[in-house]
Design a protein around this motif. Structure first.
Motif, PDB file in Angstrom:
ATOM      1  N   GLU A 223       3.850   5.904  -5.544  1.00  0.00           N
ATOM      2  CA  GLU A 223       3.866   5.972  -7.009  1.00  0.00           C
ATOM      3  C   GLU A 223       2.707   6.771  -7.578  1.00  0.00           C
ATOM      4  O   GLU A 223       2.863   7.433  -8.614  1.00  0.00           O
ATOM      5  N   ASN A 224       1.543   6.716  -6.926  1.00  0.00           N
ATOM      6  CA  ASN A 224       0.346   7.296  -7.528  1.00  0.00           C
ATOM      7  C   ASN A 224      -0.142   8.584  -6.878  1.00  0.00           C
ATOM      8  O   ASN A 224      -0.973   9.282  -7.461  1.00  0.00           O
ATOM      9  N   ILE A 225       0.353   8.916  -5.694  1.00  0.00           N
ATOM     10  CA  ILE A 225      -0.055  10.151  -5.019  1.00  0.00           C
ATOM     11  C   ILE A 225       1.149  11.042  -4.707  1.00  0.00           C
ATOM     12  O   ILE A 225       1.233  12.184  -5.156  1.00  0.00           O
ATOM     13  N   TYR A 226       2.102  10.503  -3.963  1.00  0.00           N
ATOM     14  CA  TYR A 226       3.219  11.305  -3.448  1.00  0.00           C
ATOM     15  C   TYR A 226       4.104  11.857  -4.575  1.00  0.00           C
ATOM     16  O   TYR A 226       4.353  13.069  -4.641  1.00  0.00           O
ATOM     17  N   ILE A 227       4.572  10.982  -5.449  1.00  0.00           N
ATOM     18  CA  ILE A 227       5.462  11.432  -6.532  1.00  0.00           C
ATOM     19  C   ILE A 227       4.736  12.337  -7.527  1.00  0.00           C
ATOM     20  O   ILE A 227       5.276  13.392  -7.914  1.00  0.00           O
ATOM     21  N   PRO A 228       3.502  12.001  -7.985  1.00  0.00           N
ATOM     22  CA  PRO A 228       2.798  12.937  -8.878  1.00  0.00           C
ATOM     23  C   PRO A 228       2.557  14.313  -8.257  1.00  0.00           C
ATOM     24  O   PRO A 228       2.498  15.309  -8.983  1.00  0.00           O
ATOM     25  N   LEU A 229       2.433  14.392  -6.927  1.00  0.00           N
ATOM     26  CA  LEU A 229       2.270  15.689  -6.267  1.00  0.00           C
ATOM     27  C   LEU A 229       3.577  16.480  -6.207  1.00  0.00           C
ATOM     28  O   LEU A 229       3.587  17.660  -5.870  1.00  0.00           O
ATOM     29  N   GLY A 230       4.678  15.811  -6.514  1.00  0.00           N
ATOM     30  CA  GLY A 230       5.975  16.487  -6.484  1.00  0.00           C
ATOM     31  C   GLY A 230       6.968  15.832  -5.554  1.00  0.00           C
ATOM     32  O   GLY A 230       8.159  16.159  -5.578  1.00  0.00           O
TER      33      GLY A 230
ATOM     34  N   LEU B 282       0.838  -1.205   0.000  1.00  0.00           N
ATOM     35  CA  LEU B 282       0.000   0.000   0.000  1.00  0.00           C
ATOM     36  C   LEU B 282       0.871   1.253   0.000  1.00  0.00           C
ATOM     37  O   LEU B 282       0.572   2.234  -0.703  1.00  0.00           O
ATOM     38  N   ASN B 283       1.941   1.235   0.779  1.00  0.00           N
ATOM     39  CA  ASN B 283       2.863   2.370   0.814  1.00  0.00           C
ATOM     40  C   ASN B 283       3.448   2.637  -0.571  1.00  0.00           C
ATOM     41  O   ASN B 283       3.527   3.793  -1.025  1.00  0.00           O
TER      42      ASN B 283
ATOM     43  N   TRP C  92       8.704  22.280   2.469  1.00  0.00           N
ATOM     44  CA  TRP C  92       7.328  22.539   2.889  1.00  0.00           C
ATOM     45  C   TRP C  92       6.328  21.883   1.952  1.00  0.00           C
ATOM     46  O   TRP C  92       5.276  21.406   2.400  1.00  0.00           O
ATOM     47  N   ARG C  93       6.649  21.814   0.657  1.00  0.00           N
ATOM     48  CA  ARG C  93       5.787  21.086  -0.276  1.00  0.00           C
ATOM     49  C   ARG C  93       5.851  19.586   0.035  1.00  0.00           C
ATOM     50  O   ARG C  93       4.842  18.874  -0.062  1.00  0.00           O
ATOM     51  N   LYS C  94       7.026  19.121   0.428  1.00  0.00           N
ATOM     52  CA  LYS C  94       7.179  17.721   0.818  1.00  0.00           C
ATOM     53  C   LYS C  94       6.280  17.412   2.013  1.00  0.00           C
ATOM     54  O   LYS C  94       5.589  16.382   2.032  1.00  0.00           O
ATOM     55  N   TYR C  95       6.277  18.295   3.008  1.00  0.00           N
ATOM     56  CA  TYR C  95       5.444  18.074   4.198  1.00  0.00           C
ATOM     57  C   TYR C  95       3.959  18.069   3.824  1.00  0.00           C
ATOM     58  O   TYR C  95       3.183  17.262   4.343  1.00  0.00           O
ATOM     59  N   PHE C  96       3.585  18.977   2.923  1.00  0.00           N
ATOM     60  CA  PHE C  96       2.195  19.010   2.454  1.00  0.00           C
ATOM     61  C   PHE C  96       1.824  17.702   1.755  1.00  0.00           C
ATOM     62  O   PHE C  96       0.749  17.134   1.992  1.00  0.00           O
ATOM     63  N   ASN C  97       2.723  17.208   0.915  1.00  0.00           N
ATOM     64  CA  ASN C  97       2.470  15.961   0.198  1.00  0.00           C
ATOM     65  C   ASN C  97       2.323  14.786   1.158  1.00  0.00           C
ATOM     66  O   ASN C  97       1.484  13.892   0.942  1.00  0.00           O
ATOM     67  N   ILE C  98       3.139  14.766   2.202  1.00  0.00           N
ATOM     68  CA  ILE C  98       3.033  13.711   3.214  1.00  0.00           C
ATOM     69  C   ILE C  98       1.658  13.747   3.875  1.00  0.00           C
ATOM     70  O   ILE C  98       1.009  12.708   4.068  1.00  0.00           O
ATOM     71  N   MET C  99       1.195  14.948   4.237  1.00  0.00           N
ATOM     72  CA  MET C  99      -0.105  15.085   4.886  1.00  0.00           C
ATOM     73  C   MET C  99      -1.231  14.628   3.950  1.00  0.00           C
ATOM     74  O   MET C  99      -2.188  13.975   4.404  1.00  0.00           O
ATOM     75  N   VAL C 100      -1.137  14.944   2.667  1.00  0.00           N
ATOM     76  CA  VAL C 100      -2.158  14.513   1.706  1.00  0.00           C
ATOM     77  C   VAL C 100      -2.206  12.991   1.625  1.00  0.00           C
ATOM     78  O   VAL C 100      -3.292  12.384   1.642  1.00  0.00           O
ATOM     79  N   VAL C 101      -1.039  12.362   1.557  1.00  0.00           N
ATOM     80  CA  VAL C 101      -0.970  10.899   1.473  1.00  0.00           C
ATOM     81  C   VAL C 101      -1.619  10.260   2.692  1.00  0.00           C
ATOM     82  O   VAL C 101      -2.422   9.319   2.567  1.00  0.00           O
ATOM     83  N   PHE C 102      -1.304  10.757   3.878  1.00  0.00           N
ATOM     84  CA  PHE C 102      -1.865  10.148   5.088  1.00  0.00           C
ATOM     85  C   PHE C 102      -3.352  10.448   5.240  1.00  0.00           C
ATOM     86  O   PHE C 102      -4.099   9.625   5.783  1.00  0.00           O
ATOM     87  N   PHE C 103      -3.785  11.604   4.765  1.00  0.00           N
ATOM     88  CA  PHE C 103      -5.216  11.913   4.783  1.00  0.00           C
ATOM     89  C   PHE C 103      -5.977  10.922   3.903  1.00  0.00           C
ATOM     90  O   PHE C 103      -6.999  10.360   4.322  1.00  0.00           O
ATOM     91  N   ILE C 104      -5.475  10.695   2.701  1.00  0.00           N
ATOM     92  CA  ILE C 104      -6.122   9.748   1.785  1.00  0.00           C
ATOM     93  C   ILE C 104      -6.027   8.329   2.339  1.00  0.00           C
ATOM     94  O   ILE C 104      -6.980   7.542   2.242  1.00  0.00           O
TER      95      ILE C 104
END
Length: 483
Positions: free
Chosen positions: A285-292, A279-280, A299-311
């Motif tokens: 591959e499908n959320i974290y990397i496409p987000l950048g 799952l990780n 700070w964009r990295k931290y935002f991407n991490i939060m999006v992944v865990f929210f989903i």
């Protein structure tokens, strides 16, 4: 159909007998037929939903081979995910609209097929592989359907990447006795994890965390139940993954490990690399990397991490306590990333070697406790979780000593047996971490044959005895069937 049932035992014996007799070029048809029978055994209607996902993603793969455009990928990716959203989240959305609006919308009578989240993600991974040119589109519709419906993993994973599983289905391996023995060991060990560890810990969890009576317990019971749930969810999910891997190995197929002894991690980022690996990988591959990913600044990295865990929280269940669980873990991950340079600087100033055995033990203990706290949200509603966590973190040490904890499993004997089985589980899982599985198997294979079969026979006897001792109350349902 459940792995721990006589129906499945009969099915797998007949399936393997046919599978190894049929010529290689037709074996994908046996996989497909067996998978459809396995998945539709209790309710044939779920096969229609499975078929819709197969048809959408197969068509999407062929389209992407001709038109490898982002919008084409997005259309088919979103169409497949819509199936998951509709069947899993429609009533959740309706219930929240009811709470926000003055008018009432009736909930729909929607069937949530078991394993839906897993095969939707598996089929979307195929779209990603074709779009990113990791592999060509599969032209044989039935072979592709065998990949999506692959019965060892369809109910609870591991989520398979098409570039790993499809080639194995397309070019089946020859029978290998070593692989078959590995499969038997994995299956028996998985049954031990479920029946002797997970099910026994579930007694503690269901006693203390019962929604109507959880307030009747105190700090000591909450801590024991929370720790039990941490071990339970690992043992329960690992048991299914190990049995799935074992069944696949009977067929000469490798589906990969899903857990890499996560509770031996020394940081939260390491924990999530080791927990539910398939799952990780999908989220990366499908959320974290496409987000950048980490390419656009911290700070964009931290935002991407939060999006992944929210989903990730939403993926696990259509309830707010899963979302809180995901956000809490995302916050802790980001906090760990921010504190990492300060922590290293502090260690240097006070001359602490963070790689010493004592520090490794301490870091593992901290990670385990933090993860245990967040698991409380995973198991309970938000209100109940806040009450439990408050009592777990603010307490008098005198409240930890409760004589009735010795009978928390029903009796002193049952509590002792549970502790013994957990210790055996911990020992074996640590061995799987310290040594590669293949090296451990080679060491086992070098032992005299009588020793090997004695060990396997003893393991089987313990599983059968504990299964029989539980009687009609034995729980053969795996937790992740709910997701």
């Amino acid at each position: 159909m459940n792995f721990l049932s006589w129906q499945f035992l009969t099915f797998i014996v007949l399936f393997l007998a046919v599978y190894w007799v049929i010529p290689k070029k037709y074996r994908y048809l046996i996989i497909l037929g067996g998978s459809l029978f396995f998945y539709g055994y209790h309710d044939r209607m779920v096969l229609l939903i499975l078929g819709a996902s197969v048809l959408i993603t197969y068509t999407g793969g062929r389209a992407l081979e001709k038109w490898p455009l982002r919008r084409v990928f997005a259309i088919f990716f979103a169409s497949n995910i819509f199936i998951l959203v509709f069947f899993k989240y429609t009533n959740f959305i309706i219930s929240n609209i009811d709470k926000l609006m003055s008018f009432r919308v009736s909930e729909m009578d929607i069937l949530l097929p078991v394993g839906l989240s897993f095969y939707i993600f598996q089929s979307t991974s195929y779209l990603s592989d074709v779009y990113r040119r990791h592999m060509p589109a599969e032209r044989n519709f039935l072979r592709y359907a065998a990949f999506v419906s692959f019965f060892p993993t369809i109910l609870s994973g591991p989520i398979q990447k098409s570039r790993n599983l499809l080639p194995q289905i397309k070019a089946p391996a020859d029978f290998c006795s070593d692989q078959a023995v590995k499969g038997l060991i994995l299956f028996l060990w998985g049954a031990f994890e479920k029946i002797c560890v997970a099910n026994r810990l579930l007694v503690i969890i269901n006693t203390v965390f019962l929604p109507d009576t959880y307030r009747n317990y105190g700090t000591a019971h909450y801590i024991v139940a929370a720790v039990s749930f941490s071990i339970y969810i690992y043992a329960d999910f690992s048991s299914y993954s190990d049995m799935a891997r074992g069944i696949a190995k009977f067929m000469g197929i490798d589906v990969g490990r899903n857990f890499l002894t996560p509770y031996l991690s020394t940081s939260l980022s390491e924990f999530w690399r080791r927990w539910h690996v398939s799952l990780n990988d999908w989220f990366v591959e499908n959320i974290y990397i496409p987000l950048g990913g980490s390419r656009r600044g911290k700070w964009r990295k931290y935002f991407n991490i939060m999006v992944v865990f929210f989903i990730s929280g939403f993926w696990h269940g259509a309830a707010w306590h899963f979302v809180v669980w995901g956000v809490a873990n995302g916050f802790l991950m980001v906090l760990g990333e921010i504190m990492k340079p300060f922590k290293s600087s502090l260690y240097k100033k006070v001359h602490i070697d963070e790689h010493s055995k004592s520090m490794i033990f301490f870091q593992r203990l901290v990670v385990f406790w933090l993860i245990t706290i967040t698991w409380v949200f995973f198991r309970n509603g938000v209100k109940a979780s806040l009450h439990i966590i408050e009592r777990m973190t603010w307490f008098s040490p005198a409240k930890l000593f409760r004589p009735d904890l010795f009978t928390i499993c029903g009796s002193v004997t049952q509590t002792f047996l549970t502790m013994l089985f957990v210790a055996a589980f911990y020992y074996v899982q640590c061995r799987r971490y310290d040594f590669e599985e293949s090296a451990t198997f080679l060491s086992f294979a070098k032992q005299p044959l009588i020793f090997q079969w004695t060990v396997l026979g003893a393991l089987l006897s313990v599983v059968i005895f504990m299964h029989a001792a539980a009687g009609t109350s034995v729980n053969t349902t795996f937790l992740y069937f709910n997701f």
